[in-house]
Design a protein around this motif. Structure first.
Motif, PDB file in Angstrom:
ATOM      1  N   ALA A  69      13.288  48.140  86.363  1.00 53.86           N
ATOM      2  CA  ALA A  69      12.753  46.817  86.670  1.00 53.86           C
ATOM      3  C   ALA A  69      11.232  46.831  86.758  1.00 53.86           C
ATOM      4  O   ALA A  69      10.623  47.830  87.137  1.00 53.86           O
ATOM      5  CB  ALA A  69      13.357  46.309  87.978  1.00 53.86           C
ATOM      6  N   SER A  70      10.622  45.698  86.427  1.00 50.20           N
ATOM      7  CA  SER A  70       9.191  45.539  86.636  1.00 50.20           C
ATOM      8  C   SER A  70       8.930  45.428  88.130  1.00 50.20           C
ATOM      9  O   SER A  70       9.819  45.036  88.891  1.00 50.20           O
ATOM     10  CB  SER A  70       8.690  44.282  85.924  1.00 50.20           C
ATOM     11  OG  SER A  70       9.344  43.128  86.443  1.00 50.20           O
ATOM     12  N   PRO A  71       7.708  45.777  88.592  1.00 49.17           N
ATOM     13  CA  PRO A  71       7.436  45.771  90.039  1.00 49.17           C
ATOM     14  C   PRO A  71       7.768  44.451  90.719  1.00 49.17           C
ATOM     15  O   PRO A  71       8.318  44.430  91.820  1.00 49.17           O
ATOM     16  CB  PRO A  71       5.941  46.083  90.110  1.00 49.17           C
ATOM     17  CG  PRO A  71       5.672  46.884  88.886  1.00 49.17           C
ATOM     18  CD  PRO A  71       6.566  46.300  87.823  1.00 49.17           C
ATOM     19  N   GLN A  72       7.435  43.328  90.052  1.00 47.30           N
ATOM     20  CA  GLN A  72       7.661  42.029  90.698  1.00 47.30           C
ATOM     21  C   GLN A  72       9.134  41.633  90.745  1.00 47.30           C
ATOM     22  O   GLN A  72       9.529  40.745  91.493  1.00 47.30           O
ATOM     23  CB  GLN A  72       6.864  40.919  89.988  1.00 47.30           C
ATOM     24  CG  GLN A  72       7.224  40.689  88.541  1.00 47.30           C
ATOM     25  CD  GLN A  72       6.358  41.490  87.593  1.00 47.30           C
ATOM     26  OE1 GLN A  72       5.739  42.476  87.995  1.00 47.30           O
ATOM     27  NE2 GLN A  72       6.287  41.057  86.342  1.00 47.30           N
ATOM     28  N   SER A  73       9.976  42.310  89.950  1.00 42.77           N
ATOM     29  CA  SER A  73      11.402  41.965  89.936  1.00 42.77           C
ATOM     30  C   SER A  73      12.263  42.903  90.766  1.00 42.77           C
ATOM     31  O   SER A  73      13.454  42.657  90.936  1.00 42.77           O
ATOM     32  CB  SER A  73      11.923  41.944  88.490  1.00 42.77           C
ATOM     33  OG  SER A  73      11.899  43.240  87.928  1.00 42.77           O
TER      34      SER A  73
ATOM     35  N   ILE B 206       9.796  36.502  86.855  1.00 42.03           N
ATOM     36  CA  ILE B 206      10.721  37.580  87.219  1.00 42.03           C
ATOM     37  C   ILE B 206      11.879  37.557  86.231  1.00 42.03           C
ATOM     38  O   ILE B 206      12.606  36.568  86.140  1.00 42.03           O
ATOM     39  CB  ILE B 206      11.220  37.416  88.664  1.00 42.03           C
ATOM     40  CG1 ILE B 206      10.067  37.594  89.647  1.00 42.03           C
ATOM     41  CG2 ILE B 206      12.339  38.405  88.954  1.00 42.03           C
ATOM     42  CD1 ILE B 206      10.462  37.390  91.092  1.00 42.03           C
ATOM     43  N   VAL B 207      12.000  38.605  85.479  1.00 42.61           N
ATOM     44  CA  VAL B 207      13.064  38.709  84.475  1.00 42.61           C
ATOM     45  C   VAL B 207      14.038  39.806  84.907  1.00 42.61           C
ATOM     46  O   VAL B 207      13.630  40.939  85.166  1.00 42.61           O
ATOM     47  CB  VAL B 207      12.484  39.038  83.084  1.00 42.61           C
ATOM     48  CG1 VAL B 207      13.616  39.193  82.076  1.00 42.61           C
ATOM     49  CG2 VAL B 207      11.519  37.944  82.641  1.00 42.61           C
ATOM     50  N   ILE B 208      15.292  39.432  85.001  1.00 44.91           N
ATOM     51  CA  ILE B 208      16.330  40.400  85.348  1.00 44.91           C
ATOM     52  C   ILE B 208      16.953  40.893  84.052  1.00 44.91           C
ATOM     53  O   ILE B 208      17.611  40.135  83.339  1.00 44.91           O
ATOM     54  CB  ILE B 208      17.405  39.777  86.260  1.00 44.91           C
ATOM     55  CG1 ILE B 208      16.763  39.103  87.475  1.00 44.91           C
ATOM     56  CG2 ILE B 208      18.412  40.843  86.675  1.00 44.91           C
ATOM     57  CD1 ILE B 208      15.950  40.030  88.333  1.00 44.91           C
ATOM     58  N   LYS B 209      16.723  42.146  83.744  1.00 47.20           N
ATOM     59  CA  LYS B 209      17.260  42.713  82.508  1.00 47.20           C
ATOM     60  C   LYS B 209      18.778  42.804  82.580  1.00 47.20           C
ATOM     61  O   LYS B 209      19.368  42.981  83.651  1.00 47.20           O
ATOM     62  CB  LYS B 209      16.660  44.099  82.267  1.00 47.20           C
ATOM     63  CG  LYS B 209      15.146  44.088  82.060  1.00 47.20           C
ATOM     64  CD  LYS B 209      14.622  45.498  81.843  1.00 47.20           C
ATOM     65  CE  LYS B 209      13.115  45.499  81.645  1.00 47.20           C
ATOM     66  NZ  LYS B 209      12.574  46.867  81.462  1.00 47.20           N
ATOM     67  N   SER B 210      19.394  42.701  81.414  1.00 44.52           N
ATOM     68  CA  SER B 210      20.858  42.773  81.361  1.00 44.52           C
ATOM     69  C   SER B 210      21.366  44.109  81.895  1.00 44.52           C
ATOM     70  O   SER B 210      22.461  44.182  82.465  1.00 44.52           O
ATOM     71  CB  SER B 210      21.346  42.569  79.919  1.00 44.52           C
ATOM     72  OG  SER B 210      20.785  43.543  79.055  1.00 44.52           O
TER      73      SER B 210
ATOM     74  N   GLY C 211      15.887  38.590  97.932  1.00 48.46           N
ATOM     75  CA  GLY C 211      15.391  39.267  96.748  1.00 48.46           C
ATOM     76  C   GLY C 211      14.525  38.382  95.877  1.00 48.46           C
ATOM     77  O   GLY C 211      13.585  38.852  95.231  1.00 48.46           O
ATOM     78  N   ALA C 212      14.840  37.071  95.868  1.00 49.04           N
ATOM     79  CA  ALA C 212      14.086  36.140  95.026  1.00 49.04           C
ATOM     80  C   ALA C 212      12.685  35.870  95.562  1.00 49.04           C
ATOM     81  O   ALA C 212      11.765  35.597  94.783  1.00 49.04           O
ATOM     82  CB  ALA C 212      14.862  34.826  94.900  1.00 49.04           C
ATOM     83  N   VAL C 213      12.506  35.957  96.878  1.00 48.26           N
ATOM     84  CA  VAL C 213      11.208  35.577  97.459  1.00 48.26           C
ATOM     85  C   VAL C 213      10.431  36.756  98.047  1.00 48.26           C
ATOM     86  O   VAL C 213       9.224  36.637  98.304  1.00 48.26           O
ATOM     87  CB  VAL C 213      11.400  34.504  98.554  1.00 48.26           C
ATOM     88  CG1 VAL C 213      12.086  33.269  97.990  1.00 48.26           C
ATOM     89  CG2 VAL C 213      12.194  35.049  99.750  1.00 48.26           C
ATOM     90  N   ALA C 214      11.077  37.892  98.233  1.00 48.29           N
ATOM     91  CA  ALA C 214      10.421  39.025  98.900  1.00 48.29           C
ATOM     92  C   ALA C 214       9.228  39.530  98.104  1.00 48.29           C
ATOM     93  O   ALA C 214       9.328  39.811  96.918  1.00 48.29           O
ATOM     94  CB  ALA C 214      11.423  40.165  99.107  1.00 48.29           C
ATOM     95  N   GLY C 215       8.100  39.620  98.782  1.00 48.69           N
ATOM     96  CA  GLY C 215       6.903  40.179  98.171  1.00 48.69           C
ATOM     97  C   GLY C 215       6.164  39.250  97.253  1.00 48.69           C
ATOM     98  O   GLY C 215       5.031  39.529  96.850  1.00 48.69           O
ATOM     99  N   SER C 216       6.777  38.109  96.903  1.00 44.47           N
ATOM    100  CA  SER C 216       6.109  37.154  96.023  1.00 44.47           C
ATOM    101  C   SER C 216       5.783  35.867  96.772  1.00 44.47           C
ATOM    102  O   SER C 216       4.616  35.488  96.923  1.00 44.47           O
ATOM    103  CB  SER C 216       6.981  36.857  94.793  1.00 44.47           C
ATOM    104  OG  SER C 216       8.271  36.408  95.185  1.00 44.47           O
TER     105      SER C 216
END
Length: 389
Positions: A320-324, A199-203, A64-69
């Motif tokens: 979530a934002s697209p990049q996250s 990449i910001v993960i919302k609460s 999840g951290a690296v996919a697509g980025s």
């Protein structure tokens, strides 16, 4: 390259979902494995089934951290499916139990890598009803794959315990489809000279993940306790339990198939409906004493779960934002697997408190589902989207 709306593209995406429940392939063979390794404890044998759930957690978070980025979805898909096939099939050829567990750990890593990819690609490529429809179909394919892989594992275990690992070879078809037909969502481009957004993960994502994790406490008392429940109540043996639990998966297929329609018409009430289905499921199981109605209950449980899961990923897509999105999907799945593992101790705790190791956790699950269902009939879990100008 296949276009995102082409049939073969949809097949490639769905092939990932097809193997996503592969962890249950060898479950019917656990008794055969016990007979093949009589000197090992039951808990050690069970590691062949539970170890992949543990190793998939860090792999899911990494993907999840690296996919697509940093790494293309297709690249991750190829690596993940390859590890799924290799780690899944190796135990067919070996008899050293330590090596079998190492292979199962590798299998779990592969499963963890591919777990967030299907949902993330759908969220990245599609919007609106199309997105909801494909998320629902993906849930159906997970259940179809689970039924087929588990059936093949049980059938082949009749030849020999190690033959139960051969169904993982079906992953080769997924590998070929991913290699040649899996589309890549467009990267989010940023103007030169501007800082790339982090990449910001919302609460709210963490809250959704934890709440969905609690659903494992609703699910697992039925999945793990059904055989004993039927035997204790003189309703049926292991074969009856297998048939009953098969209808959980059938219900899951139905739930996935109807999700888009339920979400279209029920919208904010969708999560509440899913939880209430699960509560009613336990009413059928605990209070009817009839195997046919208990089977209906198992199907209701599957329907509820398969309404909730795509609901969760719909919330992710809206929040979530697209990049996250890939990282958020990974968090959801990692927390789900963590709660699934912890559910063993939850069941033991409730069983100890109530004095009923099987019925007690089932009753607690029913209450949690009912209370949660009522709450979400009044609380809208879906974020409000801004109206188009």
């Amino acid at each position: 390259m296949a276009q995102k709306n082409s049939f073969i593209t949809t097949v490639a995406i769905m092939s990932i979902f097809f193997i996503a429940m592969g962890v249950g392939t060898i479950t019917p063979a656990l008794n055969s494995i016990m007979l093949a390794f009589p000197d090992l404890s039951v808990s050690t044998i069970y590691l062949t089934s539970t170890l992949p759930s543990l190793t998939c957690i860090p792999a899911t978070l990494f993907a999840g951290a690296v996919a697509g980025s940093k790494v293309r979805f297709k690249t991750l898909g190829i690596i993940g499916v390859a590890l799924f096939v290799v780690g899944g099939v190796i135990p067919f050829f070996i008899t050293d139990f330590t090596m079998i567990l190492i292979a199962r750990a590798i299998f779990g890593i592969g499963l963890g890598i591919i777990s967030p990819i299907g949902n993330a690609i759908i969220i990245g490529l599609y919007e609106g009803e199309k997105q909801a429809s494909l998320l629902g179909i993906g849930t159906v394919m997970m259940n179809v794959g689970g039924i087929i892989l588990q059936f093949l594992g049980g059938a082949l275990a009749g030849i020999g315990w190690n033959y139960a690992f051969l169904p993982h070879l079906l992953g080769i078809l997924t590998l070929l489809l991913v290699m040649f037909f899996l589309p890549e969502p467009e990267k989010i481009e940023h103007p030169e000279g501007t800082e790339k957004p982090k990449i910001v993960i919302k609460s709210s994502i963490w809250i959704v993940a934890i709440l969905f994790g609690v659903v494992m406490f609703i699910d697992y008392p039925m999945l793990m306790g059904m055989s004993t429940f039927l035997a204790n109540n003189n309703i049926g043996g292991p074969t009856t339990a297998a048939i009953v639990l098969a209808f959980f998966t059938v219900g899951g297929m139905v739930g996935g198939a109807i999700f888009a329609s339920v979400f279209k018409f029920a919208k904010r009430f969708t999560v509440g409906i899913g939880l209430l289905f699960m509560a009613v499921a336990y009413v059928f199981v605990l209070y009817t004493g009839n195997v046919a109605l208990i089977t209906v209950g198992a199907a209701f449980e599957g329907i509820g779960f398969s309404i909730l899961m795509p609901s969760v990923f719909t919330i992710v897509g809206m929040t979530a934002s697209p990049q996250s999105v890939p990282m958020c999907a990974s968090i959801i799945l990692a927390v789900m697997n963590a709660f699934a593992f912890v559910s063993t101790y939850w069941i033991a705790l409730i069983g100890g408190i109530t004095g009923d190791a099987v019925g007690g956790p089932m009753f607690a699950a029913m209450i949690i589902a009912a209370v949660g269902g009522v709450i979400f009939l009044f609380v809208d879990p879906f974020p409000q989207m801004p109206k188009a100008e």
